[in-house]
Enzyme design. Structure first.
Site, short mmCIF file in Angstrom:
data_model
loop_
_atom_site.label_atom_id
_atom_site.label_comp_id
_atom_site.label_asym_id
_atom_site.label_seq_id
_atom_site.Cartn_x
_atom_site.Cartn_y
_atom_site.Cartn_z
N PHE A 12 0.74 -1.20 0.20
CA PHE A 12 0.13 -0.06 -0.01
C PHE A 12 0.79 1.15 -0.04
O PHE A 12 0.52 2.03 -0.74
CB PHE A 12 -0.75 -0.15 1.15
CG PHE A 12 -1.72 1.32 1.33
CD1 PHE A 12 -2.32 1.79 0.30
CD2 PHE A 12 -1.71 1.75 2.90
CE1 PHE A 12 -3.07 3.05 0.56
CE2 PHE A 12 -2.51 2.94 2.95
CZ PHE A 12 -3.14 3.49 1.83
N TYR A 125 3.15 -5.54 17.78
CA TYR A 125 3.43 -4.97 16.30
C TYR A 125 4.17 -3.67 16.75
O TYR A 125 5.10 -3.25 16.29
CB TYR A 125 2.18 -4.46 16.12
CG TYR A 125 2.02 -3.55 14.73
CD1 TYR A 125 2.36 -4.04 13.41
CD2 TYR A 125 1.65 -2.22 14.76
CE1 TYR A 125 2.37 -3.38 12.36
CE2 TYR A 125 1.80 -1.35 13.50
CZ TYR A 125 2.09 -1.88 12.58
OH TYR A 125 2.01 -1.00 11.42
#
Length: 305
Positions: A12, A125
């Site tokens: 992306f 994360y």
């Protein structure tokens, strides 16, 4: 014309970064089948850098879902490997890595977080991104490699993956319109996020490459404004022509870390001062671009590990 080696061009962010750089630089963008940063041997990566002689190396490769092990491999291992490889194979190059606002963790409601704010990520994360950022910061401060980390907040725009809250909203709205349904259900509606256009993120990468010597290593890339997620999804529904109800629903399987951070907003003063960068796109414009691509049924770009 400068030479830029870009990793993660199929994702992306990478797709838009490639587009922004291509008009100013010769961009070398191996896909993950040609050069998987996780799997490639350090010696092979050094050889690649020596052969291509880049002026800058940009890594937009990463993961937004997976296990702690996956995140460490995708963010920490690859960053450590790139630092070693750039130092040995292209010591003149600037290394730019894409970090994440998740490195900050929970911040006080109503505040705009600066790069010097204590980082305390709430999940694996964010922790993996923070560890990779620290590695890059240490390499830069020791003058081993010229490093820049761009802490990207919530990117939005064309090609947005369905694993993000607005990407998921776009997919659900498209499905509801096709089926004639009057309601879509999403989680995280009570959160506030700093949504930044993915094309502005790409411009920030270009600014980081073209800037002269930098005193700081970490730069926030956001809009500088927090918006309620419910409001952002409501605007997307308007853009799409969906007049049904947007209500609370179940969270996506990996949304726990997002739920633990109710507020996020970037202070982008350092980026403006040192990089000469500022966002150009409005949230409405970003949502229009997102919806145009969603409505056209174009496939979501791969997430490059």
């Amino acid at each position: 014309m400068s030479r830029v080696l870009l990793f993660g061009a199929g994702g992306f962010l990478g797709r838009h970064i490639h587009g922004a750089l291509a008009s100013h630089s010769m961009v070398l963008a191996p896909d993950r089948w040609e050069c998987d940063l996780v799997g490639i041997e350090l010696s092979a990566l050094v050889a690649l850098l020596r052969r291509e002689k880049p002026d800058a190396v940009v890594t937009a490769a990463g993961r937004i879902s997976g296990s702690g092990y996956d995140f460490v491999q995708a963010h920490v291992t690859t960053t450590a490997k790139l630092i070693e490889a750039v130092a040995a194979g292209a010591p003149q190059a600037r290394l730019v890595r894409i970090g994440s606002a998740a490195e900050y963790g929970a911040v006080p409601h109503g505040s705009a977080v600066t790069e010097d704010h204590p980082a305390s990520p709430v999940g694996e994360y964010g922790l993996s991104h923070l560890t990779a950022t620290r590695l890059a910061q240490l390499a830069g401060e020791s003058a081993r490699v010229d490093t820049v980390v761009l802490r990207v907040f919530n990117p939005v725009g064309p090609g947005m993956p369905a694993g993000t809250v607005l990407g998921r909203a776009a997919t659900l709205i498209r499905t509801a319109l096709a089926r004639g349904e009057e309601r879509v259900s999403l989680g995280l509606l009570s959160t506030y996020r700093d949504f930044v256009d993915v094309r502005d993120v790409a411009d920030a990468v270009l600014a980081a490459i073209r800037s002269g010597p930098l005193a700081e290593r970490i730069f926030n890339v956001g809009s500088g404004r927090a918006v309620a997620t419910r409001e952002a999804i409501g605007r997307l529904a308007e853009v799409a022509g969906f007049t049904g109800e947007v209500g609370d629903g179940s969270l996506a399987p990996d949304a726990g870390r997002s739920a633990a951070v109710p507020w996020m907003c970037a202070d982008i003063g350092r980026s403006a001062r040192a990089l000469g960068w500022a966002p150009r796109h409005t949230l409405t414009g970003s949502l229009m671009a997102l919806w145009q691509e969603t409505a056209a049924g174009r496939p979501t770009p791969e997430l490059v590990p």
